[in-house]
Design a protein around this motif. Structure first.
Motif, mmCIF file in Angstrom:
data_model
loop_
_atom_site.group_PDB
_atom_site.id
_atom_site.type_symbol
_atom_site.label_atom_id
_atom_site.label_comp_id
_atom_site.label_asym_id
_atom_site.label_seq_id
_atom_site.Cartn_x
_atom_site.Cartn_y
_atom_site.Cartn_z
ATOM 1 N N ILE A 31 0.848 -1.193 0.000
ATOM 2 C CA ILE A 31 0.000 0.000 0.000
ATOM 3 C C ILE A 31 0.881 1.241 0.000
ATOM 4 N N PRO A 32 1.001 1.936 -1.123
ATOM 5 C CA PRO A 32 1.823 3.148 -1.149
ATOM 6 C C PRO A 32 1.312 4.186 -0.149
ATOM 7 N N GLY A 33 2.218 4.744 0.626
ATOM 8 C CA GLY A 33 1.838 5.762 1.593
ATOM 9 C C GLY A 33 1.140 5.226 2.823
ATOM 10 N N TYR A 34 1.376 3.963 3.156
ATOM 11 C CA TYR A 34 0.649 3.328 4.265
ATOM 12 C C TYR A 34 0.838 4.078 5.586
ATOM 13 N N THR A 35 2.063 4.431 5.914
ATOM 14 C CA THR A 35 2.299 5.134 7.183
ATOM 15 C C THR A 35 1.713 6.542 7.158
ATOM 16 N N LEU A 36 1.727 7.185 5.993
ATOM 17 C CA LEU A 36 1.142 8.521 5.876
ATOM 18 C C LEU A 36 -0.372 8.470 6.058
ATOM 19 N N ILE A 37 -1.017 7.432 5.541
ATOM 20 C CA ILE A 37 -2.462 7.261 5.762
ATOM 21 C C ILE A 37 -2.762 7.313 7.258
ATOM 22 N N HIS A 38 -2.005 6.542 8.010
ATOM 23 C CA HIS A 38 -2.278 6.441 9.439
ATOM 24 C C HIS A 38 -1.924 7.719 10.188
ATOM 25 N N ALA A 39 -0.925 8.446 9.718
ATOM 26 C CA ALA A 39 -0.621 9.739 10.332
ATOM 27 C C ALA A 39 -1.795 10.701 10.148
ATOM 28 N N THR A 62 -3.768 -6.922 12.614
ATOM 29 C CA THR A 62 -2.760 -7.177 13.644
ATOM 30 C C THR A 62 -2.638 -6.038 14.660
ATOM 31 N N GLY A 63 -3.508 -5.025 14.528
ATOM 32 C CA GLY A 63 -3.557 -3.975 15.546
ATOM 33 C C GLY A 63 -2.745 -2.732 15.258
ATOM 34 N N TYR A 64 -2.460 -2.461 13.986
ATOM 35 C CA TYR A 64 -1.619 -1.313 13.635
ATOM 36 C C TYR A 64 -2.212 -0.014 14.180
ATOM 37 N N GLU A 65 -3.511 0.250 13.881
ATOM 38 C CA GLU A 65 -4.138 1.471 14.356
ATOM 39 C C GLU A 65 -4.196 1.502 15.875
ATOM 40 N N LEU A 66 -4.506 0.370 16.457
ATOM 41 C CA LEU A 66 -4.650 0.304 17.909
ATOM 42 C C LEU A 66 -3.360 0.655 18.630
ATOM 43 N N CYS A 67 -2.236 0.238 18.069
ATOM 44 C CA CYS A 67 -0.949 0.491 18.731
ATOM 45 C C CYS A 67 -0.690 1.983 18.892
ATOM 46 N N TYR A 68 -0.864 2.755 17.823
ATOM 47 C CA TYR A 68 -0.533 4.169 17.965
ATOM 48 C C TYR A 68 -1.668 4.957 18.618
ATOM 49 N N LEU A 69 -2.914 4.563 18.399
ATOM 50 C CA LEU A 69 -4.023 5.318 18.990
ATOM 51 C C LEU A 69 -4.110 5.124 20.504
#
Length: 233
Positions: A31-39, A62-69
């Motif tokens: 997914i291009p820009g995956y980390t930017l999406i979440h930022a 796997t909890g990507y959003e949950l980890c930073y939120l």
């Protein structure tokens, strides 16, 4: 109204521990820009949500959003949904010491009697849902939001031209996929997902009862939308 999604296309075996174990490393290449999406998601939620917000994450993986939120907002509470027990177990392992999260294996229909949420997230989920059921999916989400809530949807949309796929393939090779992997990705996009054009997603959200729909991100065929039950200033 109780809406149950009856057809969800699964093109990878997300119950396979090996697939789940490699998911986080693969998704940032796919997914291009995956980390930017979440930022951007983090910034949107920070702006609109109250101090003690309730957040529903559909397809938590796997909890990507949950980890930073959860790290950024210790006073928020979360409900994490996923169809895959293996995915949920991986997310729970990553967040084993966190008590902000309610874990549920299943779909959004499991939440028919719950208190509404201040935000609902559906990140790279709706392309798995049959075209005939996407409107029902969005309607169900609208029913689970507070009047001042926000729905964030990120999804891949239908390419308009074969050149779009060629460009996406090149971008994904730049982000880390091999030529063979990027070729398989393009084949899967055409064969395995329920893709619609970007305008159709917006039209369905409006039909589902969202008073305002705004785009917050676009990267080739990937589209990020935020939708509100009521007009915002």
């Amino acid at each position: 109204m109780r809406i149950k999604i009856t057809e969800v296309k699964v093109v990878k075996n997300f119950h396979d521990p090996q697939v789940v174990a490699s998911y986080d490393q693969h998704i940032v290449k796919l997914i291009p820009g995956y980390t930017l999406i979440h930022a951007q998601i983090a910034a949107i939620l920070q702006h609109y949500l109250p101090e003690n917000a309730r957040v529903l994450i559909i397809g938590c993986g796997t909890g990507y959003e949950l980890c930073y939120l959860t790290q950024q907002h210790p006073t928020w509470s979360f409900t994490a949904l996923d169809l895959s027990k293996t995915m949920l177990e991986a997310a729970q392992k990553h967040l084993s010491k966190n008590n902000q999260i309610e874990w549920i294996q299943g779909d959004i229909h499991e939440l028919s009697s719950r208190q509404p949420y201040d935000a609902v997230l559906s990140i790279l989920v709706t392309h798995f849902i049959a075209t005939s059921e996407k409107l029902d999916f969005f309607q169900s989400i609208a029913q689970h939001l507070t009047a001042t809530g926000v729905f964030i949807n990120v999804d891949i949309t239908q390419p308009e031209h074969i050149d779009d796929l060629a460009i996406l393939q090149s971008v994904c090779q730049y982000t880390g996929l091999t030529a063979a992997q990027s070729q398989i990705m393009c084949q899967r996009l055409q064969q395995d997902f329920y893709l619609v054009n970007p305008q159709q997603n917006i039209a369905w959200l409006q039909q589902a009862g969202f008073a305002q729909v705004k785009s917050f991100w676009q990267m080739l065929q990937y589209q990020g939308l935020m939708a509100f039950p009521n007009q915002i200033g």
